[in-house]
Design a protein around this motif. Structure first.
Motif, PDB file in Angstrom:
ATOM      1  N   SER A   1       0.915   6.636  26.209  1.00 34.83           N
ATOM      2  CA  SER A   1       0.125   5.417  25.996  1.00 34.83           C
ATOM      3  C   SER A   1      -1.162   5.655  25.213  1.00 34.83           C
ATOM      4  N   GLN A   2      -1.672   6.879  25.225  1.00 39.03           N
ATOM      5  CA  GLN A   2      -2.921   7.130  24.498  1.00 39.03           C
ATOM      6  C   GLN A   2      -2.749   7.000  22.984  1.00 39.03           C
ATOM      7  N   TYR A   3      -1.504   7.033  22.498  1.00 44.88           N
ATOM      8  CA  TYR A   3      -1.267   6.956  21.067  1.00 44.88           C
ATOM      9  C   TYR A   3      -1.001   5.529  20.595  1.00 44.88           C
ATOM     10  N   LEU A   4      -0.996   4.574  21.525  1.00 45.53           N
ATOM     11  CA  LEU A   4      -0.787   3.187  21.122  1.00 45.53           C
ATOM     12  C   LEU A   4      -1.871   2.725  20.144  1.00 45.53           C
ATOM     13  N   TYR A   5      -1.485   1.763  19.320  1.00 44.24           N
ATOM     14  CA  TYR A   5      -2.403   1.116  18.377  1.00 44.24           C
ATOM     15  C   TYR A   5      -2.841   2.053  17.264  1.00 44.24           C
ATOM     16  N   ASP A   6      -2.019   3.057  17.013  1.00 42.23           N
ATOM     17  CA  ASP A   6      -2.082   3.832  15.770  1.00 42.23           C
ATOM     18  C   ASP A   6      -3.364   4.636  15.589  1.00 42.23           C
ATOM     19  N   ARG A   7      -3.500   5.667  16.406  1.00 39.46           N
ATOM     20  CA  ARG A   7      -4.653   6.560  16.278  1.00 39.46           C
ATOM     21  C   ARG A   7      -4.753   7.195  14.892  1.00 39.46           C
TER      22      ARG A   7
ATOM     23  N   LEU B   1       6.053   1.572  17.659  1.00 41.45           N
ATOM     24  CA  LEU B   1       6.328   1.764  16.241  1.00 41.45           C
ATOM     25  C   LEU B   1       5.026   1.577  15.478  1.00 41.45           C
ATOM     26  N   MET B   2       4.514   2.658  14.901  1.00 38.82           N
ATOM     27  CA  MET B   2       3.184   2.623  14.275  1.00 38.82           C
ATOM     28  C   MET B   2       3.239   3.281  12.896  1.00 38.82           C
ATOM     29  N   PRO B   3       3.746   2.552  11.896  1.00 42.55           N
ATOM     30  CA  PRO B   3       3.978   3.175  10.588  1.00 42.55           C
ATOM     31  C   PRO B   3       2.777   3.219   9.660  1.00 42.55           C
ATOM     32  N   ARG B   4       1.749   2.405   9.907  1.00 43.53           N
ATOM     33  CA  ARG B   4       0.696   2.339   8.892  1.00 43.53           C
ATOM     34  C   ARG B   4      -0.054   3.657   8.786  1.00 43.53           C
ATOM     35  N   GLY B   5      -0.335   4.294   9.924  1.00 46.30           N
ATOM     36  CA  GLY B   5      -0.980   5.599   9.865  1.00 46.30           C
ATOM     37  C   GLY B   5      -0.150   6.596   9.079  1.00 46.30           C
ATOM     38  N   LEU B   6       1.178   6.532   9.238  1.00 48.70           N
ATOM     39  CA  LEU B   6       2.058   7.417   8.473  1.00 48.70           C
ATOM     40  C   LEU B   6       2.044   7.059   6.994  1.00 48.70           C
ATOM     41  N   LEU B   7       1.897   5.781   6.669  1.00 47.22           N
ATOM     42  CA  LEU B   7       1.802   5.389   5.269  1.00 47.22           C
ATOM     43  C   LEU B   7       0.529   5.957   4.654  1.00 47.22           C
TER      44      LEU B   7
ATOM     45  N   THR C   1      -7.847   7.869   9.824  1.00 43.76           N
ATOM     46  CA  THR C   1      -7.869   7.825   8.358  1.00 43.76           C
ATOM     47  C   THR C   1      -8.950   6.866   7.878  1.00 43.76           C
ATOM     48  N   GLN C   2      -9.068   5.740   8.539  1.00 46.10           N
ATOM     49  CA  GLN C   2     -10.098   4.773   8.149  1.00 46.10           C
ATOM     50  C   GLN C   2     -11.491   5.343   8.384  1.00 46.10           C
ATOM     51  N   LEU C   3     -11.647   6.143   9.428  1.00 45.26           N
ATOM     52  CA  LEU C   3     -12.942   6.790   9.654  1.00 45.26           C
ATOM     53  C   LEU C   3     -13.255   7.749   8.509  1.00 45.26           C
ATOM     54  N   PHE C   4     -12.258   8.468   8.043  1.00 50.52           N
ATOM     55  CA  PHE C   4     -12.454   9.345   6.885  1.00 50.52           C
ATOM     56  C   PHE C   4     -12.886   8.542   5.664  1.00 50.52           C
ATOM     57  N   LEU C   5     -12.234   7.398   5.431  1.00 50.51           N
ATOM     58  CA  LEU C   5     -12.582   6.574   4.275  1.00 50.51           C
ATOM     59  C   LEU C   5     -13.977   5.983   4.395  1.00 50.51           C
ATOM     60  N   LEU C   6     -14.374   5.672   5.607  1.00 51.41           N
ATOM     61  CA  LEU C   6     -15.693   5.085   5.822  1.00 51.41           C
ATOM     62  C   LEU C   6     -16.814   6.109   5.726  1.00 51.41           C
TER      63      LEU C   6
ATOM     64  N   TRP D   1      -6.984   0.386  19.665  1.00 46.82           N
ATOM     65  CA  TRP D   1      -7.063  -1.078  19.549  1.00 46.82           C
ATOM     66  C   TRP D   1      -8.430  -1.538  19.062  1.00 46.82           C
ATOM     67  N   GLU D   2      -9.483  -0.757  19.347  1.00 45.13           N
ATOM     68  CA  GLU D   2     -10.815  -1.192  18.930  1.00 45.13           C
ATOM     69  C   GLU D   2     -11.087  -0.927  17.467  1.00 45.13           C
ATOM     70  N   TYR D   3     -10.456   0.105  16.888  1.00 41.08           N
ATOM     71  CA  TYR D   3     -10.819   0.494  15.535  1.00 41.08           C
ATOM     72  C   TYR D   3      -9.713   0.364  14.492  1.00 41.08           C
ATOM     73  N   SER D   4      -8.442   0.274  14.886  1.00 34.24           N
ATOM     74  CA  SER D   4      -7.392   0.186  13.872  1.00 34.24           C
ATOM     75  C   SER D   4      -7.453  -1.109  13.077  1.00 34.24           C
TER      76      SER D   4
END
Length: 385
Positions: A68-74, A122-128, A79-84, A364-367
Motif C-alpha cells: 500500500s505504500q506504493y499507491l498513487y505512484d511514488r 496500476l501506476m504507469p505514469r511514473g514508468l512513462l 520525478t516531479q520533485l526532480f523537475l521542480l 496522493w498528496e504530491y502526484s
C-alpha cells in the motif's frame, strides 16, 4: 492526432517544469511570473527524505513488501520533485523507485506485491517518466502490460456491484500513458470510452438522481454494505480529474474541459464543510459525500484535512477555465489550499525528514498536485475584486 517523441516529452513535463518558469507556453497569456514554489517544494523534500530512506521506514516497521505504500505512484512524485528542484538526488531516487515498481509489474500487468488483480495499483505514469529519462525498453513493455490489464475495468456504471473514481482514474491513466507512448488508436478509443462513461454518470445519473456535477454511484458500490444512497468522493475525484486534465493539455478536448468544470461545481456545492473547534475557520474536503443520507458520511476533520492539497488541485484545475473567478470560488480554493501551504511554517524545524502517515500519503498528496503553485497564481490573478 499524433505526437512526436519530443513533443510528448515536452507535454509531459510542461506542467511541472516549464509552467513554473514559462507559463505562457501552455497557458492563456503571461498571467503568472516569478512563482514561489518554495512552500510546496521544501516540505515535499522533507517527506521525500523519509519515504526514500529504507532504514527510517524499517524503524517504523514499514518493510519493502508493504504494497500500500506504493499507491498513487511514488515514482511519479519523485520525478516531479526532480523537475521542480533540478537536484540529481531526486532523479536517482525516482529512477530507483521506478525500477522497484517495474520489477514488480507481473506478466499480466498487475502489481505483484498484491495477491489479487487490483486496478488501483496500476501506476504507469511514473514508468512513462522513467522511460523518458532512461530509454529503458523494459518500461515500454511494462506500460503495455499495464494498459492491457486495465482493460479488465469496466468504466460504465449502471447499478453494478463495485465502482469508484479511484479505479476509473487508474484505468484512464493506463490508457492515456500508453497512448502517449505509442499513439495507438485503440488506446485513444479506450480513453474516449472512459470519458464518455464518466460524463454519462454526471449528466444522466442512475436511479433518477439529480445532476450534482460528479459521477454518482451508490454507497454500496463504493464502500460495500447495503445502502443505495448516491455518493461521490472528492479526493478520489481528484485522482480522476488529473488524467482528464492531462488529456486536455494534450488535445484541448472539450469533453475533458466539461468534466473538469462539472467536477469543480461539485466541490463548490457539495464537497466541503466548515470546521469546528480546533478547525474553526477552515474549509475541509469531505472524504465521501453521501447525498440525501448525510448520517452515512464519516466526517473526521483530522483525516479529511489530509486531502486538502489534492482536492485544492482539483478545484484549481476546474477554475483554470474561468476567465474571471468569483469571490466564493476563490475563497474555497484558498481555504482548501491553506493546510498545504501551512506546512512551510514547520521549516524552522531543521530536521531533514518528516514522517508520512500513512506512507502512501506522499503519493496522493504530491502526484496530482505539482502545478498547485501555478494554479494558485491563476486564481489570484483572475479572482473577482
Amino acid at each position: 492526432m499524433r505526437f512526436s517523441h519530443i513533443s510528448v516529452l515536452l507535454l509531459i513535463f510542461l506542467p511541472v517544469a516549464q509552467a513554473i518558469t514559462q507559463p505562457g507556453l501552455w497557458g492563456p497569456g503571461h498571467e503568472t511570473e516569478n512563482i514561489d514554489t518554495s512552500w510546496y517544494v521544501n516540505p515535499m523534500i522533507r517527506y521525500a527524505n523519509y519515504v526514500t530512506d529504507a532504514e527510517l521506514l524499517q524503524k517504523d516497521k514499514i518493510t519493502a513488501d508493504k504494497a500500500s505504500q506504493y499507491l498513487y505512484d511514488r515514482p511519479r512524485a519523485l520525478t516531479q520533485l526532480f523537475l521542480l528542484t533540478g537536484d540529481p538526488k531526486w532523479k536517482q531516487e525516482a529512477i530507483a523507485a521506478s525500477q522497484f515498481y517495474l520489477a514488480r509489474v507481473a506478466d499480466d500487468g498487475y502489481f505483484s506485491l498484491v495477491d489479487k488483480k487490483d486496478v488501483k495499483y496500476l501506476m504507469p505514469r511514473g514508468l512513462l517518466y522513467y522511460y523518458q529519462l532512461t530509454s529503458d525498453e523494459s518500461a515500454r513493455r511494462a506500460i503495455n502490460r499495464i494498459y492491457l490489464a486495465s482493460l479488465d475495468w469496466n468504466p460504465e456504471y449502471r447499478n453494478r456491484g463495485f465502482w469508484t473514481e479511484r479505479n476509473q482514474a487508474a484505468a484512464l491513466e493506463s490508457a492515456l500513458s500508453y497512448y502517449e507512448l505509442t499513439n495507438d488508436a485503440n488506446a485513444l478509443q479506450r480513453i474516449e470510452q472512459i470519458l464518455n462513461a464518466t460524463l454519462d454518470m454526471v449528466v444522466s445519473p442512475a436511479n433518477g438522481w439529480p445532476q450534482r456535477g460528479c459521477p454518482q454511484h451508490s454507497f454500496k458500490a463504493h464502500e460495500g454494505g447495503t445502502d443505495e444512497s448516491a455518493v461521490c468522493s472528492p479526493w478520489m475525484l481528484a485522482l480522476l480529474a488529473d488524467p482528464i486534465w492531462r488529456f486536455y493539455q494534450l488535445t484541448q478536448s472539450e469533453k475533458a474541459e466539461k468534466l473538469l468544470r462539472l467536477f469543480g461545481r461539485f466541490i463548490l456545492e457539495h464537497g466541503t464543510y466548515p470546521g469546528k473547534d480546533k478547525f474553526e475557520g477552515q474549509q475541509l474536503p469531505k472524504y465521501l459525500v453521501v447525498f440525501d443520507n448525510a448520517q452515512m458520511e464519516d466526517i473526521n476533520p483530522w483525516n479529511d484535512m489530509q486531502h486538502s492539497c489534492d482536492v485544492a488541485a482539483l478545484l484549481g484545475k476546474a477554475l483554470y477555465f474561468e476567465p474571471q473567478i468569483s469571490r466564493q470560488s476563490a475563497e474555497t480554493f484558498f481555504a482548501l489550499l491553506a493546510p498545504c501551504k501551512n506546512k512551510a511554517s514547520r521549516l524552522k524545524d531543521k530536521k531533514p525528514y518528516w514522517r508520512v502517515r500513512p506512507p502512501r500519503k506522499f503519493g496522493w498528496e504530491y502526484s496530482t498536485t505539482s502545478d498547485l503553485p501555478w494554479l494558485e497564481q491563476i486564481v489570484i490573478q483572475r479572482q473577482s475584486k
